[in-house]
Design a protein around this motif. Structure first.
Motif, PDB file in Angstrom:
ATOM      1  N   GLN A 141     -56.589  51.304 169.524  1.00 39.12           N
ATOM      2  CA  GLN A 141     -57.468  50.180 169.883  1.00 39.12           C
ATOM      3  C   GLN A 141     -58.154  49.575 168.653  1.00 39.12           C
ATOM      4  OE1 GLN A 141     -57.865  48.934 173.368  1.00 39.12           O
ATOM      5  NE2 GLN A 141     -55.920  49.971 173.117  1.00 39.12           N
ATOM      6  N   LEU A 142     -57.640  49.849 167.448  1.00 35.90           N
ATOM      7  CA  LEU A 142     -58.189  49.263 166.227  1.00 35.90           C
ATOM      8  C   LEU A 142     -57.607  47.873 166.005  1.00 35.90           C
ATOM      9  CD1 LEU A 142     -58.063  52.243 163.698  1.00 35.90           C
ATOM     10  CD2 LEU A 142     -60.101  51.174 164.686  1.00 35.90           C
ATOM     11  N   TYR A 143     -58.447  46.980 165.504  1.00 34.71           N
ATOM     12  CA  TYR A 143     -58.004  45.639 165.123  1.00 34.71           C
ATOM     13  C   TYR A 143     -57.686  45.617 163.639  1.00 34.71           C
ATOM     14  CZ  TYR A 143     -59.317  43.515 169.558  1.00 34.71           C
ATOM     15  OH  TYR A 143     -59.377  43.166 170.878  1.00 34.71           O
ATOM     16  N   PHE A 144     -56.681  44.817 163.278  1.00 32.23           N
ATOM     17  CA  PHE A 144     -56.284  44.617 161.884  1.00 32.23           C
ATOM     18  C   PHE A 144     -56.204  43.113 161.644  1.00 32.23           C
ATOM     19  CE2 PHE A 144     -55.019  48.829 162.928  1.00 32.23           C
ATOM     20  CZ  PHE A 144     -55.318  49.562 161.791  1.00 32.23           C
ATOM     21  N   LEU A 145     -56.940  42.647 160.651  1.00 35.94           N
ATOM     22  CA  LEU A 145     -57.082  41.223 160.358  1.00 35.94           C
ATOM     23  C   LEU A 145     -56.593  40.947 158.944  1.00 35.94           C
ATOM     24  CD1 LEU A 145     -58.385  38.370 160.913  1.00 35.94           C
ATOM     25  CD2 LEU A 145     -60.497  39.348 159.977  1.00 35.94           C
ATOM     26  N   LEU A 146     -55.713  39.949 158.807  1.00 34.75           N
ATOM     27  CA  LEU A 146     -55.273  39.508 157.487  1.00 34.75           C
ATOM     28  C   LEU A 146     -56.064  38.262 157.132  1.00 34.75           C
ATOM     29  CD1 LEU A 146     -53.400  39.825 155.066  1.00 34.75           C
ATOM     30  CD2 LEU A 146     -51.678  38.486 156.318  1.00 34.75           C
ATOM     31  N   ALA A 147     -57.002  38.420 156.195  1.00 35.34           N
ATOM     32  CA  ALA A 147     -57.885  37.313 155.798  1.00 35.34           C
ATOM     33  C   ALA A 147     -57.949  37.266 154.285  1.00 35.34           C
ATOM     34  CB  ALA A 147     -59.285  37.505 156.380  1.00 35.34           C
ATOM     35  N   GLU A 148     -57.672  36.092 153.734  1.00 38.73           N
ATOM     36  CA  GLU A 148     -57.702  35.893 152.289  1.00 38.73           C
ATOM     37  C   GLU A 148     -56.810  36.919 151.577  1.00 38.73           C
ATOM     38  OE1 GLU A 148     -61.745  35.667 150.921  1.00 38.73           O
ATOM     39  OE2 GLU A 148     -62.106  33.823 152.042  1.00 38.73           O
ATOM     40  N   LEU A 164     -52.158  50.570 156.891  1.00 39.28           N
ATOM     41  CA  LEU A 164     -51.867  49.840 158.119  1.00 39.28           C
ATOM     42  C   LEU A 164     -51.101  50.730 159.090  1.00 39.28           C
ATOM     43  CD1 LEU A 164     -50.695  46.439 156.598  1.00 39.28           C
ATOM     44  CD2 LEU A 164     -52.895  46.950 157.685  1.00 39.28           C
ATOM     45  N   PRO A 165     -51.084  50.356 160.366  1.00 36.36           N
ATOM     46  CA  PRO A 165     -50.251  51.112 161.303  1.00 36.36           C
ATOM     47  C   PRO A 165     -48.791  51.061 160.852  1.00 36.36           C
ATOM     48  CG  PRO A 165     -51.687  49.577 162.473  1.00 36.36           C
ATOM     49  CD  PRO A 165     -51.811  49.269 161.010  1.00 36.36           C
ATOM     50  N   GLN A 211     -40.419  34.996 163.845  1.00 39.87           N
ATOM     51  CA  GLN A 211     -41.411  34.749 164.888  1.00 39.87           C
ATOM     52  C   GLN A 211     -42.774  34.392 164.294  1.00 39.87           C
ATOM     53  OE1 GLN A 211     -41.555  37.646 168.042  1.00 39.87           O
ATOM     54  NE2 GLN A 211     -39.335  37.860 168.106  1.00 39.87           N
ATOM     55  N   GLY A 212     -42.767  33.818 163.102  1.00 43.62           N
ATOM     56  CA  GLY A 212     -44.017  33.400 162.475  1.00 43.62           C
ATOM     57  C   GLY A 212     -44.759  34.507 161.755  1.00 43.62           C
ATOM     58  N   PHE A 213     -44.120  35.634 161.550  1.00 46.24           N
ATOM     59  CA  PHE A 213     -44.784  36.755 160.894  1.00 46.24           C
ATOM     60  C   PHE A 213     -44.414  36.883 159.422  1.00 46.24           C
ATOM     61  CE2 PHE A 213     -44.683  38.638 165.345  1.00 46.24           C
ATOM     62  CZ  PHE A 213     -46.026  38.392 165.592  1.00 46.24           C
ATOM     63  N   SER A 223     -45.126  39.752 154.266  1.00 48.68           N
ATOM     64  CA  SER A 223     -45.249  39.770 152.802  1.00 48.68           C
ATOM     65  C   SER A 223     -46.516  40.495 152.346  1.00 48.68           C
ATOM     66  CB  SER A 223     -45.212  38.348 152.238  1.00 48.68           C
ATOM     67  OG  SER A 223     -46.403  37.656 152.547  1.00 48.68           O
ATOM     68  N   ALA A 224     -47.442  40.745 153.263  1.00 49.06           N
ATOM     69  CA  ALA A 224     -48.690  41.455 152.944  1.00 49.06           C
ATOM     70  C   ALA A 224     -48.636  42.919 153.370  1.00 49.06           C
ATOM     71  CB  ALA A 224     -49.865  40.747 153.606  1.00 49.06           C
ATOM     72  N   VAL A 225     -47.440  43.411 153.717  1.00 45.45           N
ATOM     73  CA  VAL A 225     -47.249  44.803 154.117  1.00 45.45           C
ATOM     74  C   VAL A 225     -46.346  45.466 153.088  1.00 45.45           C
ATOM     75  CG1 VAL A 225     -46.323  46.336 155.899  1.00 45.45           C
ATOM     76  CG2 VAL A 225     -47.504  44.226 156.561  1.00 45.45           C
ATOM     77  N   PRO A 226     -46.759  46.579 152.480  1.00 42.20           N
ATOM     78  CA  PRO A 226     -48.020  47.279 152.643  1.00 42.20           C
ATOM     79  C   PRO A 226     -49.167  46.520 151.962  1.00 42.20           C
ATOM     80  CG  PRO A 226     -46.744  48.327 150.906  1.00 42.20           C
ATOM     81  CD  PRO A 226     -45.880  47.220 151.491  1.00 42.20           C
ATOM     82  N   PRO A 227     -50.419  46.898 152.257  1.00 38.99           N
ATOM     83  CA  PRO A 227     -51.563  46.200 151.654  1.00 38.99           C
ATOM     84  C   PRO A 227     -51.553  46.332 150.136  1.00 38.99           C
ATOM     85  CG  PRO A 227     -52.285  47.735 153.363  1.00 38.99           C
ATOM     86  CD  PRO A 227     -50.827  47.969 153.146  1.00 38.99           C
ATOM     87  N   LYS A 228     -51.902  45.257 149.482  1.00 37.78           N
ATOM     88  CA  LYS A 228     -52.003  45.258 148.016  1.00 37.78           C
ATOM     89  C   LYS A 228     -53.412  45.718 147.625  1.00 37.78           C
ATOM     90  CE  LYS A 228     -48.100  42.807 148.028  1.00 37.78           C
ATOM     91  NZ  LYS A 228     -47.630  42.979 149.376  1.00 37.78           N
ATOM     92  N   ALA A 229     -53.523  46.349 146.480  1.00 33.18           N
ATOM     93  CA  ALA A 229     -54.839  46.735 145.968  1.00 33.18           C
ATOM     94  C   ALA A 229     -55.630  45.465 145.664  1.00 33.18           C
ATOM     95  CB  ALA A 229     -54.690  47.587 144.715  1.00 33.18           C
ATOM     96  N   SER A 230     -56.879  45.433 146.081  1.00 37.27           N
ATOM     97  CA  SER A 230     -57.723  44.253 145.889  1.00 37.27           C
ATOM     98  C   SER A 230     -58.961  44.621 145.107  1.00 37.27           C
ATOM     99  CB  SER A 230     -58.136  43.666 147.235  1.00 37.27           C
ATOM    100  OG  SER A 230     -57.013  43.262 147.956  1.00 37.27           O
TER     101      SER A 230
END
Length: 178
Positions: free
Chosen positions: A51-58, A77-78, A88-90, A95-102
């Motif tokens: 039930q966790l949300y994951f948001l791709l922002a900036e 990420l899951p 399907q628009g993903f 391209s952001a999977v896996p997360p990049k170090a920020s």
């Protein structure tokens, strides 16, 4: 604060406004444990099992237990994020999977289900005089934001409409000729 259909958040930190039009519409992503929130203005997923949300922002992934937060950086990420279907628009998401170090702090996330504008400033408001008037404008924002020294009212132009408030924090209301 919501007033006459306007909620305004004025922030001095990096921030994003997560708008979900009404209740979140969770649509299952075929072959995964993920749901995509189709009525959000950002790429927003929920993992069904946690039930966790994951948001791709900036270009950063954030996670939270609910849409109102608190949101935090998500270094992981899951596993099913790698199974997102092609075409399907993903593509941006994939391209952001896996997360990049920020570097730096993640943006603050403000969630709303009503029409809202986010006004960002670089630090506390910095005012400059408008010559020949009693107006000053805020120089450290991309928004059209003024204060009238004669009335002490703040004015803000959004989508071709003027709003006014006795304080930056609101409440804001439509401004009209009197």
């Amino acid at each position: 604060t919501s007033f006459i259909g306007l909620a305004l958040a004025i922030m001095v930190l990096p921030a994003v406004l997560l708008v979900v039009n009404g209740e979140p519409a969770h649509v299952p992503v075929e072959g995964t444990d993920l749901e995509f929130v189709v009525n959000a203005n950002f790429d927003l997923f929920r993992e069904k099992s946690t039930q966790l949300y994951f948001l791709l922002a900036e270009k950063r992934w954030l996670t939270a237990r609910n849409l109102y937060g608190p949101w935090s950086a998500s270094p992981k990420l899951p596993p099913d994020m790698t199974k997102l279907p092609a075409g399907q628009g993903f593509d941006d998401v994939k391209s952001a999977v896996p997360p990049k170090a920020s570097k730096g702090a993640p943006p603050d996330v403000f969630h709303t289900r009503v029409p809202t504008e986010l006004v960002l400033m670089k630090g506390a408001p910095v005012y400059a005089k408008v010559p020949g008037t009693s107006l000053r404008y805020v120089t450290n924002t991309d928004s059209d934001l003024f204060v009238d020294d004669a009335t002490k009212l703040h004015y803000l132009l959004l989508s071709g409409r003027w709003f006014r408030s006795p304080a930056l924090a609101g409440p804001w209301q439509f401004a009209s000729a009197e």
